[in-house]
Design an enzyme around this catalytic site. Structure first.
Site, short mmCIF file in Angstrom:
data_model
loop_
_atom_site.label_atom_id
_atom_site.label_comp_id
_atom_site.label_asym_id
_atom_site.label_seq_id
_atom_site.Cartn_x
_atom_site.Cartn_y
_atom_site.Cartn_z
N LYS A 131 -18.36 -40.67 -35.76
CA LYS A 131 -17.74 -39.71 -34.83
C LYS A 131 -16.78 -38.84 -35.61
O LYS A 131 -16.25 -39.25 -36.65
CB LYS A 131 -16.95 -40.45 -33.74
CG LYS A 131 -16.81 -39.66 -32.47
CD LYS A 131 -18.10 -39.69 -31.68
CE LYS A 131 -18.00 -39.12 -30.30
NZ LYS A 131 -19.13 -39.55 -29.47
N GLY A 243 -15.35 -35.45 -13.57
CA GLY A 243 -15.59 -34.67 -14.81
C GLY A 243 -16.75 -33.72 -14.59
O GLY A 243 -17.78 -34.10 -14.01
N TYR A 244 -16.56 -32.48 -15.04
CA TYR A 244 -17.63 -31.48 -14.84
C TYR A 244 -17.92 -30.75 -16.13
O TYR A 244 -18.09 -29.53 -16.16
CB TYR A 244 -17.24 -30.52 -13.70
CG TYR A 244 -18.40 -30.17 -12.79
CD1 TYR A 244 -18.95 -31.12 -11.94
CD2 TYR A 244 -18.95 -28.89 -12.81
CE1 TYR A 244 -20.02 -30.81 -11.12
CE2 TYR A 244 -20.02 -28.56 -11.98
CZ TYR A 244 -20.55 -29.54 -11.13
OH TYR A 244 -21.62 -29.23 -10.31
N GLY A 245 -17.99 -31.51 -17.23
CA GLY A 245 -18.46 -30.95 -18.49
C GLY A 245 -19.97 -31.07 -18.55
O GLY A 245 -20.64 -31.13 -17.51
N ASN A 246 -20.51 -31.16 -19.75
CA ASN A 246 -21.96 -31.25 -19.91
C ASN A 246 -22.55 -32.40 -19.09
O ASN A 246 -23.51 -32.21 -18.32
CB ASN A 246 -22.30 -31.40 -21.40
CG ASN A 246 -23.77 -31.71 -21.65
OD1 ASN A 246 -24.21 -32.83 -21.48
ND2 ASN A 246 -24.54 -30.69 -22.02
N ALA A 247 -21.96 -33.59 -19.21
CA ALA A 247 -22.53 -34.76 -18.52
C ALA A 247 -22.39 -34.65 -17.01
O ALA A 247 -23.36 -34.81 -16.27
CB ALA A 247 -21.87 -36.04 -19.04
N GLY A 248 -21.19 -34.37 -16.54
CA GLY A 248 -20.94 -34.34 -15.10
C GLY A 248 -21.71 -33.24 -14.39
O GLY A 248 -22.30 -33.46 -13.32
N1 GLU Z 1 -21.57 -37.04 -28.43
C1 GLU Z 1 -22.70 -37.69 -27.80
C2 GLU Z 1 -22.40 -39.15 -27.55
O1 GLU Z 1 -21.26 -39.56 -27.44
C3 GLU Z 1 -23.99 -37.44 -28.54
C4 GLU Z 1 -24.01 -37.90 -29.95
C5 GLU Z 1 -25.24 -37.41 -30.73
O2 GLU Z 1 -26.09 -36.77 -30.15
O3 GLU Z 1 -25.28 -37.69 -31.93
O4 GLU Z 1 -23.29 -39.93 -27.37
#
Ligand code: GLU
Length: 441
Positions: A131, A243-248
Site C-alpha cells: 500500500k 460513503g459515496y466514493g468509488n465503492a459506495g
Molecule cells: N485499493 C484497492 C483495495 O484496497 C485496490 C487495490 C488494487 O487494485 O491493487 O483493494
C-alpha cells in the site's frame, strides 16, 4: 479517530496485547496497524502457526518513506510526505493502492498493506500485499498540482516498484487519471512504456474493462451469496450505504441493478440522507456532482453518518474509512448483513459484539476484493497485450468472489468463528504455506 495520528509502535513482535492502554474498552484500540496485528494474532492462534511465521507476518517486509517537493500553482514549493509499504510478497509481487488523504499515517498504510496481503490470498490471486499513501488534501489542490505530486511520488518510489516487484493502483481520492500520470512517469524513468506497472488505468492506456465498478460489483456478488446462505430474500431488502466514493456510489447502482436492494440511506463526509421510498442512484450521483455532497437532495431527510449505521435496515454497506463500527455502536446495529466495502471499518471488539448478536459480517478483505481481482486481470491483459470484453471480466470476477465467499463461509461454519476470523484463517493459511515452502521460516 483519536489515535489516527499516532505512529509510535509500542507492540513488539510476539507480544500479544495490541492496546497501549490495557484491554479496557474505555480506551479501545483505534490504531489500524495494531488492529491488523491483533486480528492476525487471533488467526495465528487458531491455525497454531509457528511462532517464526507469525513473527514474520506481523510486520511489513519493506517500507519506504519519501519527501516530495512540489511546485504549487502560486510559485511556492510545498513539501509532502509519502510512504510505500511492501508487506509480504511470498505469493507474488506486492499489490495495493495509493491513498491521498490528509490523515494518512504510516501505521494506516501498514495496516492497509497487511490487509492487501490477506485480500489477494483470500481470492487466491498470485500476488502479495502492499500500500502507498501521501499526506495531502487533494480536495484543495488543482489538477496541475496533483499531477506534479503524482509524478514526484513515482520519481521516489519508482526504484522499488515494477511489474515483478510491486504494482500500485487507485484507492481513497486517487483516480484513473492519477494512475495514468504515474504510469507515464514510470515509463519515462524506464525508457519504454510499462503499462503493467500500475492498474486502474484509463481504458485508453491499458486499463481493464470493468475495473471502475469492480470493488462494488465483487461486494454485491458476496452479498448475493450471503443472502442465499442465510435464506434472506434480497429483493426489496432495505439497505444503507456509508460513503459515496468509488465503492459506495457503484454499490448504490449495482445493489439495485443486480440484487434488487432498496437503498434507503447514503452518506458522504458531509453527512447522510434518508428516504423510506428508496433513493435513485442517478438522482443522487447527479446531485453530488452538482453540489459536492449527497446532502440536500430534495425529498430526503438529513441524517448523520453515525445515525446511518444504526438504521433499521436489512443490509449495511460501510464504504468509507476505518473504525466506523466500534464497541460503542456495534450493539445498536440492526442490519442482518454487513458488507464491508471499506477497509477496516470494524474494530475487533465490535466484531465480537456483532457475532454475538447474529449479524452476518462479510469482512472487508473479502467483500472489497473485487477491485484488486480485476486489477490482477488488468495485469494479465497488459502482459499479453490482449484485452478481454466486459462479460468475460464479470464472469471471471464472479467465479473468484463466489469461490472466496464460500471458502470463508465454510471455514466459519466448521470452526464456529466469525467470518473475519474465518477469512484470516483461509488467507493467512495460504500465505503461511508459501512462506514455509520458500524456507523463510
Ligand atoms: N485499493 C484497492 C483495495 O484496497 C485496490 C487495490 C488494487 O487494485 O491493487 O483493494
Amino acid at each position: 479517530m483519536s489515535d489516527r495520528m499516532a505512529t509510535k509502535r509500542s507492540v513488539k513482535a510476539g507480544a500479544h496485547a495490541p492496546s497501549r492502554n490495557g484491554s479496557s474498552h474505555r480506551a479501545e484500540e483505534m490504531n489500524p496497524f495494531f488492529i491488523a496485528q491483533e486480528q492476525l494474532r487471533q488467526a495465528a492462534e487458531r491455525l497454531e502457526l509457528d511462532e517464526s511465521i507469525h513473527a514474520l507476518l506481523r510486520e511489513p517486509l519493506r517500507e519506504l518513506h519519501v519527501t516530495l517537493p512540489v511546485r504549487m500553482d502560486d510559485g511556492t514549493v510545498k513539501v509532502f510526505k509519502g510512504f510505500r509499504v511492501q508487506y509480504n510478497d511470498a505469493r507474488g509481487p506486492t499489490k495495493g493502492g495509493i491513498r491521498f488523504h490528509p490523515d494518512e499515517t504510516i501505521d494506516t498504510v501498514r495496516a492497509l498493506a497487511a490487509w492487501m496481503t490477506w485480500k489477494c490470498s483470500v481470492v487466491d490471486i498470485p500476488l502479495g500485499g502492499g500500500k502507498g499513501g501521501i499526506i495531502c488534501d487533494p480536495k484543495t489542490m488543482s489538477p496541475g498540482e496533483l499531477e506534479r505530486l503524482s509524478r514526484a511520488y513515482i520519481r521516489q518510489v519508482g526504484r522499488i516498484i515494477g511489474l515483478e516487484k510491486d504494482v500500485p493502483a487507485p484507492d481513497v481520492y486517487t483516480t484513473p487519471q492519477i494512475m495514468a500520470w504515474m504510469m507515464d512517469e514510470f515509463s519515462f524513468l524506464q525508457g519504454h512504456n510499462e503499462f503493467g506497472v500500475i492498474t486502474g488505468k484509463p481504458l485508453a492506456l491499458g486499463g481493464s474493462a470493468g475495473r471502475g465498478d469492480a470493488t462494488a460489483r465483487g461486494g454485491m456478488y458476496c452479498v448475493r451469496e450471503a443472502g442465499k446462505a442465510l435464506g434472506i430474500n434480497l429483493e426489496g431488502a432495505t439497505t444503507a450505504i456509508q460513503g459515496y466514493g468509488n465503492a459506495g456510489m457503484f454499490a448504490h447502482a449495482l445493489g439495485k441493478e443486480l440484487l434488487g436492494l432498496k437503498i434507503v440511506a447514503v452518506s458522504d463526509s458531509q453527512g447522510g440522507i434518508y428516504s423510506a421510498k428508496g433513493l435513485d442512484p442517478q438522482a443522487v450521483a447527479d446531485w453530488k456532482a452538482e453540489n459536492g455532497t449527497v446532502v440536500g437532495l430534495p425529498g430526503t431527510r438529513k441524517i448523520s453518518n453515525s445515525g446511518l449505521l444504526e438504521l433499521d435496515v436489512d443490509v449495511l454497506l460501510p464504504s468509507a474509512l476505518e473504525n466506523q463500527i466500534t464497541h460503542e455502536n456495534a450493539g445498536q446495529i440492526k442490519a442482518k448483513i454487513i458488507g464491508e466495502l471499506a477497509n477496516g471499518p470494524t474494530t475487533p471488539a465490535a466484531d465480537e459484539i456483532l457475532f454475538k448478536n447474529g449479524v452476518y459480517v462479510i469482512p472487508d478483505f473479502l467483500c472489497n476484493a473485487g477491485g484488486v481481482t480485476v486489477s490482477y486481470f488488468e495485469m494479465v491483459q497488459n502482459a499479453y497485450d490482449y484485452y478481454w470484453d466486459l462479460p468475460l471480466v464479470h464472469q471471471r470476477l464472479d467465479q473468484k468472489m463466489t469461490a472466496a465467499f464460500h471458502a470463508v463461509h465454510d471455514m466459519a461454519q466448521k470452526h464456529k468463528v466469525h467470518n473475519r476470523l474465518a477469512a484470516y484463517m483461509v488467507a493467512v493459511g495460504r500465505v503461511a504455506e508459501a512462506v514455509r515452502l520458500r524456507g523463510w521460516a
